[in-house]
Design a protein around this motif. Structure first.
Motif, PDB file in Angstrom:
ATOM      1  N   SER A 119     -13.811   6.412   0.891  1.00  0.00           N
ATOM      2  CA  SER A 119     -14.381   6.498   2.234  1.00  0.00           C
ATOM      3  C   SER A 119     -13.830   5.385   3.126  1.00  0.00           C
ATOM      4  O   SER A 119     -13.312   4.373   2.642  1.00  0.00           O
ATOM      5  CB  SER A 119     -15.901   6.389   2.171  1.00  0.00           C
ATOM      6  OG  SER A 119     -16.284   5.075   1.824  1.00  0.00           O
ATOM      7  N   ASP A 120     -13.927   5.593   4.422  1.00  0.00           N
ATOM      8  CA  ASP A 120     -13.422   4.579   5.361  1.00  0.00           C
ATOM      9  C   ASP A 120     -14.129   3.237   5.173  1.00  0.00           C
ATOM     10  O   ASP A 120     -13.503   2.185   5.268  1.00  0.00           O
ATOM     11  CB  ASP A 120     -13.587   5.052   6.802  1.00  0.00           C
ATOM     12  CG  ASP A 120     -12.570   6.114   7.181  1.00  0.00           C
ATOM     13  OD1 ASP A 120     -11.539   6.242   6.475  1.00  0.00           O
ATOM     14  OD2 ASP A 120     -12.803   6.809   8.173  1.00  0.00           O
ATOM     15  N   ASP A 121     -15.442   3.280   4.906  1.00  0.00           N
ATOM     16  CA  ASP A 121     -16.185   2.026   4.686  1.00  0.00           C
ATOM     17  C   ASP A 121     -15.675   1.294   3.451  1.00  0.00           C
ATOM     18  O   ASP A 121     -15.511   0.074   3.469  1.00  0.00           O
ATOM     19  CB  ASP A 121     -17.684   2.300   4.542  1.00  0.00           C
ATOM     20  CG  ASP A 121     -18.334   2.663   5.856  1.00  0.00           C
ATOM     21  OD1 ASP A 121     -17.763   2.350   6.923  1.00  0.00           O
ATOM     22  OD2 ASP A 121     -19.413   3.275   5.824  1.00  0.00           O
ATOM     23  N   ARG A 122     -15.430   2.029   2.364  1.00  0.00           N
ATOM     24  CA  ARG A 122     -14.920   1.401   1.137  1.00  0.00           C
ATOM     25  C   ARG A 122     -13.516   0.859   1.351  1.00  0.00           C
ATOM     26  O   ARG A 122     -13.170  -0.213   0.855  1.00  0.00           O
ATOM     27  CB  ARG A 122     -14.923   2.402  -0.025  1.00  0.00           C
ATOM     28  CG  ARG A 122     -16.323   2.608  -0.589  1.00  0.00           C
ATOM     29  CD  ARG A 122     -16.314   3.295  -1.912  1.00  0.00           C
ATOM     30  NE  ARG A 122     -15.660   2.442  -2.902  1.00  0.00           N
ATOM     31  CZ  ARG A 122     -15.076   2.906  -4.003  1.00  0.00           C
ATOM     32  NH1 ARG A 122     -15.046   4.183  -4.263  1.00  0.00           N
ATOM     33  NH2 ARG A 122     -14.509   2.087  -4.857  1.00  0.00           N
ATOM     34  N   LYS A 123     -12.691   1.602   2.085  1.00  0.00           N
ATOM     35  CA  LYS A 123     -11.338   1.132   2.367  1.00  0.00           C
ATOM     36  C   LYS A 123     -11.378  -0.159   3.173  1.00  0.00           C
ATOM     37  O   LYS A 123     -10.641  -1.100   2.899  1.00  0.00           O
ATOM     38  CB  LYS A 123     -10.553   2.199   3.131  1.00  0.00           C
ATOM     39  CG  LYS A 123     -10.157   3.365   2.277  1.00  0.00           C
ATOM     40  CD  LYS A 123      -9.439   4.399   3.111  1.00  0.00           C
ATOM     41  CE  LYS A 123      -9.155   5.643   2.312  1.00  0.00           C
ATOM     42  NZ  LYS A 123      -8.515   6.688   3.098  1.00  0.00           N
ATOM     43  N   GLU A 124     -12.231  -0.173   4.183  1.00  0.00           N
ATOM     44  CA  GLU A 124     -12.343  -1.374   5.019  1.00  0.00           C
ATOM     45  C   GLU A 124     -12.837  -2.564   4.196  1.00  0.00           C
ATOM     46  O   GLU A 124     -12.335  -3.683   4.327  1.00  0.00           O
ATOM     47  CB  GLU A 124     -13.274  -1.105   6.196  1.00  0.00           C
ATOM     48  CG  GLU A 124     -13.199  -2.150   7.273  1.00  0.00           C
ATOM     49  CD  GLU A 124     -11.835  -2.230   7.938  1.00  0.00           C
ATOM     50  OE1 GLU A 124     -11.403  -3.351   8.272  1.00  0.00           O
ATOM     51  OE2 GLU A 124     -11.179  -1.185   8.108  1.00  0.00           O
ATOM     52  N   ASP A 134      -3.045  -2.046  -5.878  1.00  0.00           N
ATOM     53  CA  ASP A 134      -2.821  -0.847  -6.678  1.00  0.00           C
ATOM     54  C   ASP A 134      -4.057   0.042  -6.708  1.00  0.00           C
ATOM     55  O   ASP A 134      -3.967   1.263  -6.552  1.00  0.00           O
ATOM     56  CB  ASP A 134      -2.429  -1.208  -8.112  1.00  0.00           C
ATOM     57  CG  ASP A 134      -1.016  -1.737  -8.231  1.00  0.00           C
ATOM     58  OD1 ASP A 134      -0.220  -1.541  -7.283  1.00  0.00           O
ATOM     59  OD2 ASP A 134      -0.708  -2.345  -9.275  1.00  0.00           O
ATOM     60  N   LEU A 135      -5.217  -0.567  -6.897  1.00  0.00           N
ATOM     61  CA  LEU A 135      -6.457   0.192  -6.923  1.00  0.00           C
ATOM     62  C   LEU A 135      -6.710   0.871  -5.588  1.00  0.00           C
ATOM     63  O   LEU A 135      -7.069   2.056  -5.529  1.00  0.00           O
ATOM     64  CB  LEU A 135      -7.632  -0.716  -7.290  1.00  0.00           C
ATOM     65  CG  LEU A 135      -8.997  -0.062  -7.370  1.00  0.00           C
ATOM     66  CD1 LEU A 135      -9.016   1.020  -8.440  1.00  0.00           C
ATOM     67  CD2 LEU A 135     -10.067  -1.103  -7.659  1.00  0.00           C
ATOM     68  N   MET A 136      -6.498   0.145  -4.509  1.00  0.00           N
ATOM     69  CA  MET A 136      -6.712   0.722  -3.185  1.00  0.00           C
ATOM     70  C   MET A 136      -5.757   1.897  -2.953  1.00  0.00           C
ATOM     71  O   MET A 136      -6.150   2.931  -2.426  1.00  0.00           O
ATOM     72  CB  MET A 136      -6.512  -0.338  -2.104  1.00  0.00           C
ATOM     73  CG  MET A 136      -6.952   0.131  -0.743  1.00  0.00           C
ATOM     74  SD  MET A 136      -6.743  -1.054   0.603  1.00  0.00           S
ATOM     75  CE  MET A 136      -6.912  -2.624  -0.146  1.00  0.00           C
ATOM     76  N   GLU A 137      -4.515   1.745  -3.387  1.00  0.00           N
ATOM     77  CA  GLU A 137      -3.535   2.814  -3.206  1.00  0.00           C
ATOM     78  C   GLU A 137      -3.915   4.038  -4.028  1.00  0.00           C
ATOM     79  O   GLU A 137      -3.827   5.174  -3.551  1.00  0.00           O
ATOM     80  CB  GLU A 137      -2.147   2.329  -3.597  1.00  0.00           C
ATOM     81  CG  GLU A 137      -1.053   3.323  -3.296  1.00  0.00           C
ATOM     82  CD  GLU A 137       0.313   2.760  -3.555  1.00  0.00           C
ATOM     83  OE1 GLU A 137       1.229   3.130  -2.809  1.00  0.00           O
ATOM     84  OE2 GLU A 137       0.479   1.943  -4.484  1.00  0.00           O
ATOM     85  N   GLN A 138      -4.386   3.838  -5.254  1.00  0.00           N
ATOM     86  CA  GLN A 138      -4.806   4.947  -6.108  1.00  0.00           C
ATOM     87  C   GLN A 138      -5.994   5.698  -5.509  1.00  0.00           C
ATOM     88  O   GLN A 138      -6.123   6.901  -5.682  1.00  0.00           O
ATOM     89  CB  GLN A 138      -5.190   4.442  -7.503  1.00  0.00           C
ATOM     90  CG  GLN A 138      -4.019   3.976  -8.317  1.00  0.00           C
ATOM     91  CD  GLN A 138      -4.463   3.298  -9.598  1.00  0.00           C
ATOM     92  OE1 GLN A 138      -5.646   3.274  -9.940  1.00  0.00           O
ATOM     93  NE2 GLN A 138      -3.513   2.717 -10.309  1.00  0.00           N
ATOM     94  N   GLU A 147      -2.045  -4.038   7.565  1.00  0.00           N
ATOM     95  CA  GLU A 147      -2.815  -2.945   8.156  1.00  0.00           C
ATOM     96  C   GLU A 147      -2.964  -1.857   7.120  1.00  0.00           C
ATOM     97  O   GLU A 147      -2.039  -1.548   6.373  1.00  0.00           O
ATOM     98  CB  GLU A 147      -2.069  -2.408   9.371  1.00  0.00           C
ATOM     99  CG  GLU A 147      -2.766  -1.271  10.078  1.00  0.00           C
ATOM    100  CD  GLU A 147      -1.972  -0.849  11.292  1.00  0.00           C
ATOM    101  OE1 GLU A 147      -1.454   0.266  11.254  1.00  0.00           O
ATOM    102  OE2 GLU A 147      -1.879  -1.653  12.233  1.00  0.00           O
ATOM    103  N   ARG A 148      -4.150  -1.291   7.042  1.00  0.00           N
ATOM    104  CA  ARG A 148      -4.398  -0.202   6.101  1.00  0.00           C
ATOM    105  C   ARG A 148      -3.783   1.072   6.639  1.00  0.00           C
ATOM    106  O   ARG A 148      -3.948   1.411   7.795  1.00  0.00           O
ATOM    107  CB  ARG A 148      -5.904  -0.007   5.901  1.00  0.00           C
ATOM    108  CG  ARG A 148      -6.264   1.101   4.944  1.00  0.00           C
ATOM    109  CD  ARG A 148      -7.752   1.177   4.716  1.00  0.00           C
ATOM    110  NE  ARG A 148      -8.531   1.172   5.933  1.00  0.00           N
ATOM    111  CZ  ARG A 148      -8.868   2.281   6.614  1.00  0.00           C
ATOM    112  NH1 ARG A 148      -8.463   3.439   6.237  1.00  0.00           N
ATOM    113  NH2 ARG A 148      -9.603   2.172   7.699  1.00  0.00           N
ATOM    114  N   GLN A 149      -3.045   1.790   5.773  1.00  0.00           N
ATOM    115  CA  GLN A 149      -2.455   3.069   6.122  1.00  0.00           C
ATOM    116  C   GLN A 149      -3.036   4.121   5.195  1.00  0.00           C
ATOM    117  O   GLN A 149      -3.183   3.889   4.018  1.00  0.00           O
ATOM    118  CB  GLN A 149      -0.932   3.043   5.963  1.00  0.00           C
ATOM    119  CG  GLN A 149      -0.251   2.016   6.824  1.00  0.00           C
ATOM    120  CD  GLN A 149      -0.248   2.391   8.275  1.00  0.00           C
ATOM    121  OE1 GLN A 149       0.031   3.528   8.610  1.00  0.00           O
ATOM    122  NE2 GLN A 149      -0.565   1.443   9.117  1.00  0.00           N
TER     123      GLN A 149
END
Length: 59
Positions: A2-7, A38-42, A56-58
């Protein structure tokens, strides 16, 4: 992811980059940053550099 978790993940990553934990050596900091990226990308996001050396998050 989710966007909140990504942020939140990006904020945690940036915090570790800017202020490593007490008694964390450079190698441990580097390893933890790579694992977090790596975790964020997965989970559906990635970090991309901006022109001003910030990240910046993509999606």
């Amino acid at each position: 992811m989710s966007d909140d978790r990504k942020e939140h993940a990006l904020t945690a990553w940036r915090t570790l980059l800017d202020a490593p934990e007490i008694r964390m050596d450079v190698e441990d900091q580097h390893d933890d940053l790579l694992k977090m990226a790596d975790l964020m990308e997965q989970e559906g996001g990635s970090l991309q550099p901006n022109g001003d050396n910030s990240l910046e998050r993509q999606e």
